[in-house]
Design a protein around this motif. Sequence first.
Motif, PDB file in Angstrom:
ATOM      1  N   VAL A 174       0.943  -1.173  -0.082  1.00  0.00           N
ATOM      2  CA  VAL A 174      -0.150   0.052   0.056  1.00  0.00           C
ATOM      3  C   VAL A 174       0.910   1.336  -0.076  1.00  0.00           C
ATOM      4  O   VAL A 174       0.634   2.151  -0.606  1.00  0.00           O
ATOM      5  CB  VAL A 174      -0.808   0.143   1.192  1.00  0.00           C
ATOM      6  N   ALA A 175       1.770   1.064   0.858  1.00  0.00           N
ATOM      7  CA  ALA A 175       2.918   2.405   0.812  1.00  0.00           C
ATOM      8  C   ALA A 175       3.732   2.600  -0.590  1.00  0.00           C
ATOM      9  O   ALA A 175       3.868   3.656  -0.841  1.00  0.00           O
ATOM     10  CB  ALA A 175       3.893   2.313   2.129  1.00  0.00           C
ATOM     11  N   ASP A 176       3.844   1.570  -1.311  1.00  0.00           N
ATOM     12  CA  ASP A 176       4.642   1.558  -2.448  1.00  0.00           C
ATOM     13  C   ASP A 176       3.549   1.890  -3.578  1.00  0.00           C
ATOM     14  O   ASP A 176       3.206   1.344  -4.370  1.00  0.00           O
ATOM     15  CB  ASP A 176       4.990  -0.019  -2.589  1.00  0.00           C
ATOM     16  N   GLN A 177       3.358   3.263  -3.772  1.00  0.00           N
ATOM     17  CA  GLN A 177       2.337   3.744  -4.423  1.00  0.00           C
ATOM     18  C   GLN A 177       2.457   3.457  -6.086  1.00  0.00           C
ATOM     19  O   GLN A 177       1.671   3.225  -6.756  1.00  0.00           O
ATOM     20  CB  GLN A 177       2.082   5.125  -4.371  1.00  0.00           C
ATOM     21  N   ASP A 178       3.828   3.260  -6.482  1.00  0.00           N
ATOM     22  CA  ASP A 178       4.069   3.199  -7.893  1.00  0.00           C
ATOM     23  C   ASP A 178       4.105   1.920  -8.095  1.00  0.00           C
ATOM     24  O   ASP A 178       4.432   1.228  -9.259  1.00  0.00           O
ATOM     25  CB  ASP A 178       5.333   3.972  -8.149  1.00  0.00           C
ATOM     26  N   GLU A 187       7.926   6.990   0.698  1.00  0.00           N
ATOM     27  CA  GLU A 187       7.109   5.390   0.739  1.00  0.00           C
ATOM     28  C   GLU A 187       7.567   4.761   2.006  1.00  0.00           C
ATOM     29  O   GLU A 187       6.533   4.349   2.489  1.00  0.00           O
ATOM     30  CB  GLU A 187       7.433   4.690  -0.373  1.00  0.00           C
ATOM     31  N   HIS A 199      -3.522   8.202   2.303  1.00  0.00           N
ATOM     32  CA  HIS A 199      -3.765   6.687   1.590  1.00  0.00           C
ATOM     33  C   HIS A 199      -3.484   5.695   2.404  1.00  0.00           C
ATOM     34  O   HIS A 199      -3.737   4.722   1.848  1.00  0.00           O
ATOM     35  CB  HIS A 199      -2.849   6.937   0.211  1.00  0.00           C
TER      36      HIS A 199
END
Length: 308
Positions: A174-178, A187, A199
Motif C-alpha cells: 500500500v505504501a509503495d504507490q508506484d 514511501e 492513503h
Amino acid sequence: MMWRPSVLLLLLLLRHGAQGKPSPDAGPHGQGRVHQAAPLSDAPHDDAHGNFQYDHEAFLGREVAKEFDQLTPEESQARLGRIVDRMDRAGDGDGWVSLAELRAWIAHTQQRHIRDSVSAAWDTYDTDRDGRVGWEELRNATYGHYAPGEEFHDVEDAETYKKMLARDERRFRVADQDGDSMATREELTAFLHPEEFPHMRDIVIAETLEDLDRNKDGYVQVEEYIADLYSAEPGEEEPAWVQTERQQFRDFRDLNKDGHLDGSEVGHWVLPPAQDQPLVEANHLLHESDTDKATNYGEDLTRHHDEL
C-alpha cells in the motif's frame, strides 16, 4: 499581523546493522492503538507564570532547544537569525515572517522525529545502498534471511511470525504507490508512519480490526475492546478504570449505538480528527509578541525581558 525577523529573534531569545526479529507480542512496529500527532512539547503551556519552555521547544524542537540553552545570547541570536531567514525564504521572501510561514516552520519542527526515525531505518534497510529500499531488503533486515519454504523454521511461534510478515508485506504494497516493490524515502515513511498519510488510513483501520476482532465477524465488540486493554486473573474483581473504559466504548466509541465498532468507528477512534497544533502555537506566538496591539515591539520585548 506579521513579524520582522529582528522581533522574532528577540522574542525567542527571551523565551527561552540488521535488526533482530520484532517481538510477536508487540503491535506493528511498536505503535499504540491511537495515532495522534506528537505534542509540540511536554512542558506546560504556562506563559502566565513565566514558563516559556513550551514555546521554546515548539519553535526549535526539543533537542535543538537543549542546544540553545547552552549558547551565549550572541550565539543564540546568530542561529535564530539563520532560522528566520530560512522561514522567510521558504515562504514569500518579503522580509517578514507571516502566520503561514511560522505555522509551516513549527509543523516542520514537529515532524523532525519522524524524519530522524526514517533516516535511521533507511541505513538499516537500504542494504545495497542504491537509494531505495526493496521489499526483499526490508523483509530480510527485519526478519532474517530464509530460503523459500523455510521461513521461521527456527522459531517456536512460526505461525505468528508468518502472519506478521504477511501483514508487513501488505502494508508495504500500500505504501509503495508506484507498485515497483522499491520504496522511496517518502514511501518508506508511509510504511513506518502510516498515520501521517491519508492513503494509508484504510490499512491502519484494517490492522486494528484484525488485532481486536477475535470472533472474526468484522466488528469490535465491547468485550474484544476491553480484552485488548485488560486481562483478568481468576476471581479478580474488575478495576474501576475498566468500567470507565466500558462507558467510554458505549458513549464515545460506538457512534451509532449499535453495540459494536465498524471500520468507520474504529477509524474515528484510532485516527481521531487532529487539532492543527502548529497553527494554534503560531497564532499564540504572534499574539504574545504584540501585547499592546500597537506594534510597539521594542517596548513589548523589554517588558518580556523584565518579566523573565
